[in-house]
Structures are given as C-alpha cells and as structure tokens.
Enzyme design. Structure first.
Site, short mmCIF file in Angstrom:
data_model
loop_
_atom_site.label_atom_id
_atom_site.label_comp_id
_atom_site.label_asym_id
_atom_site.label_seq_id
_atom_site.Cartn_x
_atom_site.Cartn_y
_atom_site.Cartn_z
N TYR A 107 -75.83 -24.73 5.87
CA TYR A 107 -76.13 -23.31 5.65
C TYR A 107 -75.53 -22.97 4.28
O TYR A 107 -74.69 -22.10 4.15
CB TYR A 107 -75.45 -22.54 6.78
N ARG A 121 -76.46 -8.31 10.84
CA ARG A 121 -75.22 -7.54 11.01
C ARG A 121 -75.19 -6.39 10.01
O ARG A 121 -74.31 -6.33 9.14
CB ARG A 121 -73.99 -8.45 10.83
N ASP A 213 -87.26 -27.22 8.09
CA ASP A 213 -86.58 -27.08 9.36
C ASP A 213 -87.23 -25.91 10.10
O ASP A 213 -86.81 -24.76 9.98
CB ASP A 213 -85.09 -26.83 9.15
N ARG A 217 -87.43 -18.08 15.67
CA ARG A 217 -86.42 -17.05 15.44
C ARG A 217 -86.12 -16.21 16.69
O ARG A 217 -84.97 -15.81 16.89
CB ARG A 217 -86.87 -16.12 14.30
N GLN A 220 -84.06 -18.46 18.98
CA GLN A 220 -82.75 -18.63 18.34
C GLN A 220 -81.89 -17.38 18.51
O GLN A 220 -80.69 -17.47 18.81
CB GLN A 220 -82.95 -18.94 16.85
N TYR A 224 -78.23 -18.07 20.46
CA TYR A 224 -77.25 -18.66 19.53
C TYR A 224 -75.81 -18.21 19.74
O TYR A 224 -74.88 -18.88 19.28
CB TYR A 224 -77.68 -18.42 18.08
N THR A 237 -88.36 -31.01 12.99
CA THR A 237 -87.92 -30.93 11.60
C THR A 237 -88.77 -31.92 10.81
O THR A 237 -88.78 -33.11 11.15
CB THR A 237 -86.43 -31.28 11.46
N THR A 324 -81.53 -23.48 4.40
CA THR A 324 -82.53 -22.77 3.61
C THR A 324 -82.07 -22.59 2.18
O THR A 324 -80.94 -22.17 1.91
CB THR A 324 -82.82 -21.40 4.23
#
Length: 394
Positions: A107, A121, A213, A217, A220, A224, A237, A324
């Site tokens: 990440y 967030r 990948d 969403r 996830q 998660y 992937t 990403t």
C-alpha cells in the site's frame, strides 16, 4: 537468422524480458522477447533449465547466473540466432511466467492511501493512518489465484452490506474495481530467521511485472475490519507475461519522494530504488488514467526489507506488489474508486458515465520506462475481461 527490431520497439536489446511460451506442438518453456520475436532459450543456449514450464529453476540459480545469462543472450541476439529457436510473437501462447510461491500486496502510494483515507474516514484529522509513514503496509494474498494476462475474471461473490442496508446479503460484487500496480518477483530466496536488507535487494529480486489487483470494494468494505482484505481481494490478481529483469531497469532508477520522518535504520537505503515508470490504464479501449510509479513513497527494496525483517522467509517465485500506483492529479489515479471518488464523480468511457466495472468490460494496463540505450522499454500488458458471476441471481 538475424532478428529484426522494428523502429520504436519497446522490446529492444536494452530490455530482453523473460517469459514462458508454447508454440504449436511444444510444451511451455522459457523465452526472451526481442522486437516481435520470441527466442527459445533451451534451443538457443542448449540449456535444459530453460525447457521448464516456469522461470523458477533459472531464477533459483541466483544473481551471478542471471547476469551471466543476460550477457550470453545479449551477445546471441545481437548476431545470428538459430532459426529453429525463433518464433513470431503472434504465433505463440504466453503462460504464467513463474510458479508463484507467496503473494504479498503493499500500500506504498501516499497519494492513493491519502485519497482512500479521505473517502473512508472523512472525519479523521489526517487521511493517513498513524503508522503509514513509518512502515510499508501490506497484506498476504492468495498465490493460487494469480493469473496471466488475458485470463477472464469472473465477478466474485460474497457478503455485502451497504450503509443503508439493515443486514448483509450474499451475492455478486456490485463495486468491482481494478488496481494498477507494479509487481516484483523474488528469484533468490532467504533463510528463515534471516531478513533481506535494502542493500541486498538486487541480489534477491529477479525482475518486475505489471499487476492488476482486482478488488471487490463492497465485499472488502464489509469484511476488512479488523483483519483486513480477504475475499474482496483473493479471487484474482492478473500479471503481465513478461518479466523485465531488474538489470534492465537501471536507467529508470530515481530517488523516492522525501521520506519524513526518516525511516528506521532497517528501512534506510544506501542507493535509490525508486523507479521512473509510466503506466497507462485503458477501460474498454479508452485511456482513462496514467499513474506514475516514480511517485511511490516506499521503494521495492524497502518493501522486501520490511516483509522479511521479522525473519519470514522469501522464496523463489514470491510475488510482491506495490499496491495501487497513484499520482497527485486526478488523471493519475490507479484505481477506479479513486478516479470516480467512490462513484460520486463518474468518468466518461466511450460516451457513457462509468464508476465501477460491468460484465463484459475489459481493462488493459501497459507501462514503459527509460532504457539504458536512451530509448524506452516496455512491460507488455496485463489485460482482463469481466465475466458474469455464476451466482448472479442470488
């Protein structure tokens, strides 16, 4: 025969990527691409290690052997190559180039992490989590679902729960996404209990591939917390069939962006391993974004050092990806959740507003980098088309 290299080819003598191919009537074996031709290395070099259906046996021979073979191949293809060892690229089938041992996804883009922080967030004082600038965050993926470019992607199923739904439901993913990434393949592994330092990176990593990948969403988002990605990532992937040797990327090396605060000693680099690589993402034939790898905050050497600092082994065939790749501009975002800001700001694709992937959609990721001979080299492509879920009606 002498292999002709078309003018402007991204597969010149400065590249020479490795892959696994088969010609009609022959089993998969290792080859090198030059121009629009593939050279059968088992025949050209009379070496049975290249007659195997993956690059793993060759990669396991280590750094000195990689360098020796690259010199041999360069000398060979600069002159006359046995005709029976040369195949036209459009006459062969390309296969998964390595037997993937383990798969880790990082990440490492500050722009991507900050964008997702703002999306997920919005009330947090900072978009990045407190640990983000202290270590490369990653998760362990599923090696068995790494597939070669051109493999269709079946829409995954799982539990989903939208914010306005009272309870989760099971069904096909509604928010299927991509992540444009660069992947690194370990050639020479490390022992249990012995980490790999940033300075030893080049002696362990054989080369790089393009990665998509695929990401569910909605699945996830529900699963998660608290342990991170699981079914939303593990279904597929995709990687490109050509492995660009690390040696071919010397001219692309650049410093990473300034890392502040300074990383802990085990993550510090004595030489820069940022990479100046330009990616392009096409959605149903239309280019929609151009992510720049040079913007990545954490380098691949730092990722490998962190992945093994606790004593975890690395093995021949390990694949770890950057996460990403995104830049500061909107048209540099490497995932559609970012590009469309969670679906709130669709992009126009062939005249239609689009946010997430529909069945039948095709995504193609390509990339180029500076080469040692002042041309550019290419990674080929990673291509995938979305197919309907088998549980569409559930």
């Amino acid at each position: 025969m002498r292999i002709e290299i078309p003018e402007g080819s991204l597969f010149g003598l400065a590249n020479l990527p490795y892959g696994v191919f088969s010609a009609p009537g022959t089993p998969p074996r290792a080859g090198v691409r030059l121009g629009d031709s593939v050279v059968d290395l088992a025949r050209a070099l009379d070496d049975e290690v290249f007659a195997q259906p993956s690059l793993n046996p060759f990669m396991a021979q280590g750094y000195e052997r990689w360098a020796q073979v690259r010199r041999q191949v360069t000398d060979l293809v600069s002159g006359e190559v046995p005709g029976e060892a040369v195949h036209a690229i459009d006459a062969v089938t390309l296969h998964l180039p390595v037997e993937v041992a383990d798969y880790v996804d990082f990440y490492a883009s500050e722009h991507h992490a900050a964008n997702l922080g703002r999306l997920f967030r919005p009330d947090a004082p900072q978009p990045l989590t407190p640990n983000w600038k202290h270590l490369p965050i990653g998760y362990h993926g599923r090696a068995g679902t790494v597939v070669v470019s051109g493999t269709d992607i079946v829409r995954p199923c799982g539990q989903r729960k939208a914010p306005d739904e009272p309870a989760p439901t099971f069904g096909a993913c509604r928010r299927l996404d991509i992540e444009a990434e660069l992947g690194f393949i370990v050639g020479a592994g490390s022992r249990l209990g012995a980490g790999v330092s940033t300075s030893d990176f080049r002696h362990h990593v054989f080369g790089a591939v393009l990665v998509n990948d695929w990401s569910a969403r909605d699945i996830q988002a529900w699963e998660y917390v608290p342990l991170g990605p699981f079914l939303g990532k593990s279904f597929a992937t995709s990687i490109s069939p050509w492995v660009v040797p690390l040696a071919a990327l010397e001219a692309a090396r650049v410093p990473t962006p300034v890392q502040d605060p300074a990383p802990l000693p085990y993550l510090r680099e004595s030489e820069p391993w940022g990479l100046d690589i330009d990616l392009a993402v096409s959605w149903n034939g239309q280019e929609v974004t151009r992510p720049p790898y040079r913007e990545m905050y954490w380098s691949p050497a730092q990722m490998l050092a962190h992945m093994t600092v606790n004593g975890a082994t690395s093995r021949t065939g390990d694949l770890y990806a950057s996460g990403t790749i995104s830049g500061p501009a909107k048209d540099q975002r490497g995932a559609f959740i970012e590009l469309t800001w969670g679906g709130q700001d669709p992009v126009e694709v062939n005249g239609e507003p689009r946010s997430f992937l529909l069945d039948g959609d095709e995504v193609v990721i390509t990339a180029t980098a500076p080469a040692a001979d002042r041309t550019r080299l290419g990674f080929g492509e990673v291509r995938g088309r979305v197919r309907p879920s088998a549980h569409e009606g559930e």
